[in-house]
Design a protein around this motif. Structure first.
Motif, PDB file in Angstrom:
ATOM      1  N   GLU A 226       0.805  -1.223   0.000  1.00 35.50           N
ATOM      2  CA  GLU A 226       0.000   0.000   0.000  1.00 35.50           C
ATOM      3  C   GLU A 226       0.843   1.279   0.000  1.00 35.50           C
ATOM      4  N   GLU A 227       1.980   1.299   0.702  1.00 28.62           N
ATOM      5  CA  GLU A 227       2.780   2.537   0.756  1.00 28.62           C
ATOM      6  C   GLU A 227       3.288   2.914  -0.637  1.00 28.62           C
ATOM      7  N   SER A 228       3.799   1.902  -1.340  1.00 30.32           N
ATOM      8  CA  SER A 228       4.273   2.151  -2.702  1.00 30.32           C
ATOM      9  C   SER A 228       3.116   2.582  -3.602  1.00 30.32           C
ATOM     10  N   TYR A 229       1.970   1.942  -3.470  1.00 29.03           N
ATOM     11  CA  TYR A 229       0.806   2.229  -4.291  1.00 29.03           C
ATOM     12  C   TYR A 229       0.277   3.642  -4.006  1.00 29.03           C
ATOM     13  N   PHE A 230       0.248   3.974  -2.736  1.00 26.80           N
ATOM     14  CA  PHE A 230      -0.205   5.321  -2.356  1.00 26.80           C
ATOM     15  C   PHE A 230       0.707   6.396  -2.985  1.00 26.80           C
ATOM     16  N   GLN A 231       1.979   6.110  -2.952  1.00 24.76           N
ATOM     17  CA  GLN A 231       2.949   7.091  -3.448  1.00 24.76           C
ATOM     18  C   GLN A 231       2.856   7.245  -4.971  1.00 24.76           C
ATOM     19  N   ARG A 232       2.824   6.109  -5.671  1.00 26.07           N
ATOM     20  CA  ARG A 232       2.893   6.147  -7.131  1.00 26.07           C
ATOM     21  C   ARG A 232       1.541   6.407  -7.804  1.00 26.07           C
ATOM     22  N   PHE A 233       0.464   5.967  -7.171  1.00 29.32           N
ATOM     23  CA  PHE A 233      -0.829   6.026  -7.839  1.00 29.32           C
ATOM     24  C   PHE A 233      -1.827   6.984  -7.173  1.00 29.32           C
ATOM     25  N   VAL A 234      -1.941   6.865  -5.853  1.00 28.77           N
ATOM     26  CA  VAL A 234      -2.957   7.652  -5.162  1.00 28.77           C
ATOM     27  C   VAL A 234      -2.574   9.127  -5.120  1.00 28.77           C
ATOM     28  N   ALA A 235      -1.308   9.421  -4.813  1.00 26.58           N
ATOM     29  CA  ALA A 235      -0.884  10.828  -4.724  1.00 26.58           C
ATOM     30  C   ALA A 235      -1.168  11.594  -6.015  1.00 26.58           C
ATOM     31  N   PRO A 236      -0.788  11.058  -7.229  1.00 19.13           N
ATOM     32  CA  PRO A 236      -1.130  11.773  -8.463  1.00 19.13           C
ATOM     33  C   PRO A 236      -2.639  11.942  -8.660  1.00 19.13           C
ATOM     34  N   LEU A 237      -3.437  10.959  -8.190  1.00 15.35           N
ATOM     35  CA  LEU A 237      -4.896  11.085  -8.292  1.00 15.35           C
ATOM     36  C   LEU A 237      -5.407  12.248  -7.449  1.00 15.35           C
ATOM     37  N   VAL A 238      -4.880  12.354  -6.245  1.00 12.59           N
ATOM     38  CA  VAL A 238      -5.297  13.415  -5.324  1.00 12.59           C
ATOM     39  C   VAL A 238      -4.974  14.789  -5.912  1.00 12.59           C
ATOM     40  N   GLU A 239      -3.834  14.885  -6.681  1.00  9.91           N
ATOM     41  CA  GLU A 239      -3.441  16.158  -7.291  1.00  9.91           C
ATOM     42  C   GLU A 239      -4.451  16.625  -8.332  1.00  9.91           C
ATOM     43  N   SER A 240      -4.966  15.675  -9.125  1.00 10.55           N
ATOM     44  CA  SER A 240      -5.724  16.058 -10.314  1.00 10.55           C
ATOM     45  C   SER A 240      -7.230  15.834 -10.213  1.00 10.55           C
ATOM     46  N   PHE A 241      -7.669  14.963  -9.292  1.00 11.64           N
ATOM     47  CA  PHE A 241      -9.086  14.597  -9.303  1.00 11.64           C
ATOM     48  C   PHE A 241      -9.690  14.675  -7.892  1.00 11.64           C
ATOM     49  N   ASP A 242     -11.002  14.550  -7.883  1.00 14.29           N
ATOM     50  CA  ASP A 242     -11.695  14.494  -6.600  1.00 14.29           C
ATOM     51  C   ASP A 242     -11.526  13.086  -6.023  1.00 14.29           C
ATOM     52  N   CYS A 322       0.194  20.137  -5.733  1.00 10.43           N
ATOM     53  CA  CYS A 322       1.227  19.116  -5.559  1.00 10.43           C
ATOM     54  C   CYS A 322       0.918  18.353  -4.259  1.00 10.43           C
ATOM     55  N   VAL A 323       0.988  17.034  -4.334  1.00  6.94           N
ATOM     56  CA  VAL A 323       0.656  16.218  -3.164  1.00  6.94           C
ATOM     57  C   VAL A 323       1.912  15.544  -2.633  1.00  6.94           C
ATOM     58  N   LYS A 324       2.137  15.696  -1.335  1.00  3.02           N
ATOM     59  CA  LYS A 324       3.255  15.034  -0.672  1.00  3.02           C
ATOM     60  C   LYS A 324       2.681  14.028   0.341  1.00  3.02           C
ATOM     61  N   LEU A 325       3.173  12.820   0.300  1.00  3.50           N
ATOM     62  CA  LEU A 325       2.677  11.770   1.186  1.00  3.50           C
ATOM     63  C   LEU A 325       3.537  11.687   2.438  1.00  3.50           C
ATOM     64  N   GLU A 326       2.875  11.678   3.586  1.00  9.07           N
ATOM     65  CA  GLU A 326       3.583  11.536   4.865  1.00  9.07           C
ATOM     66  C   GLU A 326       2.999  10.328   5.614  1.00  9.07           C
ATOM     67  N   LYS A 327       3.884   9.480   6.080  1.00  4.84           N
ATOM     68  CA  LYS A 327       3.417   8.324   6.849  1.00  4.84           C
ATOM     69  C   LYS A 327       3.729   8.565   8.329  1.00  4.84           C
ATOM     70  N   LYS A 328       2.681   8.502   9.184  1.00  4.08           N
ATOM     71  CA  LYS A 328       2.862   8.675  10.628  1.00  4.08           C
ATOM     72  C   LYS A 328       2.384   7.400  11.307  1.00  4.08           C
ATOM     73  N   GLU A 329       3.360   6.660  11.814  1.00  6.38           N
ATOM     74  CA  GLU A 329       3.067   5.358  12.426  1.00  6.38           C
ATOM     75  C   GLU A 329       2.234   4.526  11.449  1.00  6.38           C
ATOM     76  N   ASP A 330       0.979   4.259  11.799  1.00 10.87           N
ATOM     77  CA  ASP A 330       0.200   3.411  10.902  1.00 10.87           C
ATOM     78  C   ASP A 330      -0.775   4.229  10.053  1.00 10.87           C
ATOM     79  N   ASN A 331      -0.593   5.544  10.077  1.00 11.64           N
ATOM     80  CA  ASN A 331      -1.537   6.391   9.352  1.00 11.64           C
ATOM     81  C   ASN A 331      -0.834   7.108   8.189  1.00 11.64           C
ATOM     82  N   TYR A 332      -1.601   7.473   7.148  1.00  7.50           N
ATOM     83  CA  TYR A 332      -1.071   8.209   6.009  1.00  7.50           C
ATOM     84  C   TYR A 332      -1.752   9.567   5.941  1.00  7.50           C
ATOM     85  N   ILE A 333      -0.929  10.608   5.650  1.00  2.54           N
ATOM     86  CA  ILE A 333      -1.477  11.956   5.440  1.00  2.54           C
ATOM     87  C   ILE A 333      -1.042  12.419   4.049  1.00  2.54           C
TER      88      ILE A 333
END
Length: 986
Positions: A226-242, A322-333
């Motif tokens: 999930e961390e890799s997926y969030f970084q490569r796929f989800v972050a770009p989605l958050v930048e451009s779409f709802d 621009c979206v930056k992913l931060e991981k805090k313990e077991d949570n993602y921001i």
């Protein structure tokens, strides 16, 4: 089935699915019936036949037809495969699951998708259908949704995994598209066909993001990826779409944009380029890929980024968010940073105003330029709020602090001392340490702490000559005093602090050369410009500089020099030492003749010939030693043992090749002063100048290698005016050059010179044999029969001897050796031509002109030619008069004595003087006549120790004879006494 244009018809666009190319559109015209209904009668439309149906097509239709043409399979094959092939062969080869060309498939996919997107956006208001399986273009009609749909991406994160799925909304209603046989007709951008309606989307959604869900409810993302997926796929989605998320946070944040400039060595760059059709075809043939690699070296990359809070956003990033992913313990921001693009553009403009062009967040400068830019703008960047730092991937640790240099130049006894300090931040480096770096153009200097300092680019220009011309002695730099112009330039440019004596200060600001008294024993008078030249020779001598007297041929370099040498003798300044005059062999007698005429008090030694006395002690009994370059070469070791007062080189272009034995021999001579005389200091190359100037002032122009690199190549190949000006500034104080046009007012209309030419050994042998034969025969005949009976034989003998004096080949075709006169004539023609003048060359003998022609042809010197056989004389004359590049005119005396106007020439050469001066005067008058605005120089070429010299002596003795209007040779011959004939043949 043809569609009639005389009946109603309709253009339609039909969607079909191609096995390899995906969904495509084709254009058709369909006939309408009398009820205005579409019939089954149809015909394909292409750019070729579209004009036939122009009445039923609008501008958009013509665009659509052109686009549908481009995506038909035959058009695609032609675009990407230049060889002849069938569609089956092409698609089986390129799209083979195992051996197919994946790179070319991708290029073709992008090509088709780009055009499908352009077609779809133009289809509003058009008749659009799905094609039937039987090829019927109007099988099922489709509609285009008038408004764009929107996509909302959902993420549901739980303890085991994350579910991901999209929902589509159209006109505020959820669109149920899953498990409904929906298809993605175009992926980039996405067009969705659902229930015969074509939908497009806001934000240019990629069809690949929807396609997996046409027949699937959601995608499961396991915890381990999930961390890799969030970084490569989800972050770009958050930048451009709802994006709607559960189980992690998405935060929209706004900050002040703070600029950051990061520099590093430019790595090898991998550039993915848009491949053009021809390149695509080449790639398809070779099976290559569309990725090109370009190596960039010795440059610095500047990367512009902006700090938003704790996050860095590269300016090359093209999204507003621009979206930056931060991981805090077991949570993602997901930090959704809203960029201030206006502020970023303002910063880019500010950099551009300071000559740093940032494109896509990056600028690339040559390394020295980059660091010069950093040093120059450091304070301004700080004021603008920039952080400047070195990139972590940079290969070297560069110094970017303050850089300065201080140079001091102080006059010593016979040279200048050069000292200086360079400061890189806290480090002080002796100026001399930079010498090899500047000369070798090495920019990187390692500081004591290991950092790399970049030497400012301007120092390579400002201090290059200083380091090149300076000599290193005991860890200090010294400059010879003849580099005063360079020292002045450094001081004037605030590049050095200079301390020098009043005498040198006076020289630096001099405007006129002091007048010098003429030697008492000088016979004759110097013209004003010649007196100025004499004064100038004193001037360079007084400052211990070597000089180059470079007056045009005929302006009197010889007598100016003789006057100087006589003054040295009379004043005692020569100290009893002789001066050496080296020259081409042919000039020795001319110098001797001029010295006897103008400076008879000078004791002259002619140090020439096979039987010369090879003893330098004899030089003490003479003031001037005349010799040839050939003798200097032969006696180089001997002549080195004597210290001359002056060594003077006449026609100094003889040493234009610095590696020749002549150049090396004269450089080895010792003297108090050096002087060169030449009308053409540069004949072929700027290197000619280096060789001569380095003889008179060693080191003035640096080493030969330095001169070739810094002056010769930039001037000759690059036409660099700056380097040309620099070179002129360096040599100007040591060259006195006057062209004939500059001193025209001081010259009489016509000036005559005698040029004495020695015979070669082979020529002399030939001459003596012929002279003895005729002398014995004629004198015996006179004894027996008197002078009257010998006239024909005398004329025949004199003609033969004159021919041999010119060139023995005129009398003997088998003669294979050289002629002293031809050598001198060709040398002087070259001299006149190189000075930019025009010359008439007259000879009584056509044979002689033929020999001269052959020599000029060998040297590729253009000439005009005229003798008694020349037709259309006026055309030849006009060409010579009007063609600036045609500088030599060979003319036979008989043909050219009258009727020609040749005022373009200002030099006249008489190759074989004869009794009647009126004939010669007529030849000279071809140039010296009304319309001539220049002084005309006439040269008579006299072969030494021949009948030519004897004829001149007789002319002087019997002046009345040669001033009478004698028109024939016979009349002159008749008037000769036995004594005259003995004198001629003596």
């Amino acid at each position: 089935m043809k569609v009639s244009t005389s009946q109603p018809f309709q253009i339609v666009y039909s969607l079909l699915e191609h096995e390899y190319l995906g969904y495509l559109f084709e254009s058709y015209v369909v006939q309408r019936n009398n009820k205005d209904q579409l019939t089954l009668q149809h015909q394909t439309v292409s750019a070729k036949n579209a004009p036939e149906f122009a009445d039923g097509l609008d501008e958009i239709d013509f665009e659509l037809v052109a686009l549908t043409d481009q995506i038909q399979q035959d058009a695609v094959i032609k675009e990407f495969w230049p060889k002849k092939t069938t569609p089956a062969d092409f698609f089986l080869k390129i799209y083979d699951p195992e051996k197919g060309d994946k790179a070319l498939q991708d290029v073709i996919f992008r090509y088709v998708q780009e055009r499908m997107g352009q077609i779809l956006e133009r289809l509003h208001g058009k008749y659009v259908f799905i094609m039937g399986k039987d090829g019927e273009p109007t099988w099922r009609e489709m509609q285009l949704a008038p408004e764009p749909a929107s996509v909302l991406f959902h993420f549901r994160r739980n303890e085991d995994n994350t579910h991901y799925f999209p929902t589509i909304q159209y006109q505020n209603q959820k669109l149920d598209f899953q498990y409904k046989n929906a298809v993605i007709v175009c992926e980039q951008p996405a067009w969705l066909l659902l229930d015969n309606v074509l939908y497009h989307f806001r934000n240019d959604v990629d069809g690949k993001k929807i396609k997996p869900f046409l027949n699937k409810k959601f995608i499961v993302i396991p915890r381990q990826v999930e961390e890799s997926y969030f970084q490569r796929f989800v972050a770009p989605l958050v930048e451009s779409f709802d994006v709607h998320a559960r189980g992690f946070d998405i935060r929209s944040e706004r900050y002040v944009a703070r600029p950051q400039l990061t520099f590093s060595d430019a790595p090898t760059a991998t550039v993915v380029e848009e491949v053009r059709p021809a390149a695509r075809r080449a790639l398809a043939e070779t099976g290559g890929s569309a990725v090109a690699t370009a190596a960039v070296s010795d440059h610095i990359h500047f990367d512009l980024s902006f700090r938003y809070g704790d996050h860095t956003v590269h300016n090359g990033y093209d999204k507003r968010v621009c979206v930056k992913l931060e991981k805090k313990e077991d949570n993602y921001i997901f930090h959704r940073l809203v960029r201030n693009l206006d502020r970023e553009q303002e910063i880019i403009r500010e950099l551009a105003d300071r000559a740093l062009e940032v494109r896509n967040g990056r600028a690339v400068l040559e390394k020295a330029t980059a660091f010069r830019w950093l040093h120059h703008h450091a304070d301004e960047l700080a004021r603008m709020g920039f952080t400047v730092q070195q990139g972590s991937t940079s290969g070297k640790d560069y110094f970017i602090g303050a850089v300065s240099v201080e140079v001091g130049i102080t006059e010593a006894n016979d040279w200048f001392d050069v000292r200086g300090t360079v400061r890189f931040g806290e480090f002080e480096i002796p100026f001399i340490k930079l010498r090899s770096y500047i000369l070798q153009r090495r920019h990187e200097f390692r500081l004591p702490n290991g950092q790399i300092a970049i030497i400012p680019e301007e120092w390579f220009t400002q201090y290059l000559e200083l380091f090149a011309f300076a000599e290193e002695q005991a860890h200090t730099l010294t400059l010879r005093k003849h580099h005063l112009a360079l020292v002045s330039d450094l001081q004037n440019g605030s590049l050095a602090t200079v301390v020098m004596s009043r005498k040198l200060e006076k020289l630096r600001g001099f405007e006129t050369v002091e007048d010098q008294p003429m030697p008492r024993g000088f016979r004759g008078e110097l013209r004003p410009y010649q007196k100025a030249g004499y004064n100038w020779l004193h001037f360079v001598k007084d400052y211990h500089f070597g000089g180059c007297l470079a007056d045009d041929m005929g302006l009197g370099k010889t007598i100016q020099t003789l006057a100087l040498l006589l003054q040295r003798k009379e004043s005692g300044e020569a100290g009893g030492a002789a001066s050496l005059l080296a020259m081409p062999t042919s000039l020795v007698y001319n110098w001797l003749s001029e010295a006897q005429k103008f400076t008879p008090d000078l004791r002259i030694l002619t140090y020439t010939g096979t039987y010369r006395d090879k003893n330098v002690e004899q030089f003490a009994d003479y003031d001037v030693v005349l010799t040839s370059y050939g003798i200097v070469r032969l006696d180089a070791e001997l002549l080195k043992t004597y210290k001359f007062d002056y060594v003077i080189l006449d026609e100094s272009q003889a040493i234009k090749n610095p590696s020749s034995t002549t150049s090396q021999a004269v450089r080895g001579l010792h003297s108090r002063h050096r002087l060169i005389l030449t009308g053409t200091p540069v004949e072929n190359s700027t290197m000619d100048l280096w060789s001569q100037m380095s003889f008179i002032n060693p080191g003035l122009l640096g080493t030969q290698t330095f001169f070739r690199k810094e002056f010769l190549k930039p001037i000759e190949k690059g036409k660099d005016e700056g380097r040309t000006r620099k070179l002129h500034a360096l040599i100007k104080p040591f060259i006195l050059r006057r062209h004939k046009a500059q001193v025209a007012r001081e010259l009489p209309d016509k000036i005559e010179h005698l040029s004495y030419c020695p015979m070669t050994e082979e020529q002399q042998h030939c001459y003596e044999e012929t002279k003895s034969y005729y002398r014995n025969k004629i004198l015996q005949n006179i004894e027996e029969h008197g002078t009257a009976s010998t006239q024909f034989m005398l004329l025949q003998g004199l003609t033969k001897l004159r021919q041999i004096a010119n060139h023995p080949r005129m009398a003997d075709e088998e003669y294979e050796h050289e002629s002293g006169k031809l050598r001198e004539v060709v040398r002087m023609i070259k001299s006149v031509v190189s000075e930019g003048h025009k010359v008439l060359v007259f000879s009584q003998f056509v044979k002689h002109l033929d020999i001269v022609r052959a020599s000029l042809d060998e040297r590729q010197i253009d000439y005009a030619y005229l003798d008694g056989n020349t037709r259309e004389r006026h055309k030849v004359v006009n060409r010579f008069q009007e063609d600036e590049k045609l500088r030599v005119f060979l003319i036979s005396l008989k043909a050219g004595g009258v009727g020609l106007n040749l005022t373009a020439a200002d030099y006249v050469f008489i190759l074989d003087p004869w009794w009647n001066p009126a004939v010669e005067a007529q030849a000279v008058d071809r140039a010296h006549r009304i319309g001539q605005q220049k002084t005309v120089f006439t040269y008579k070429f006299i072969t030494k120790n021949t009948v030519e010299e004897k004829i001149l002596a007789l002319q002087n003795k019997k002046i009345q004879l040669v001033t009478d209007l004698i028109t024939t040779d016979e009349a002159i011959i008749k008037s000769l006494t036995k004594e005259d004939i003995e004198e001629l043949l003596g």
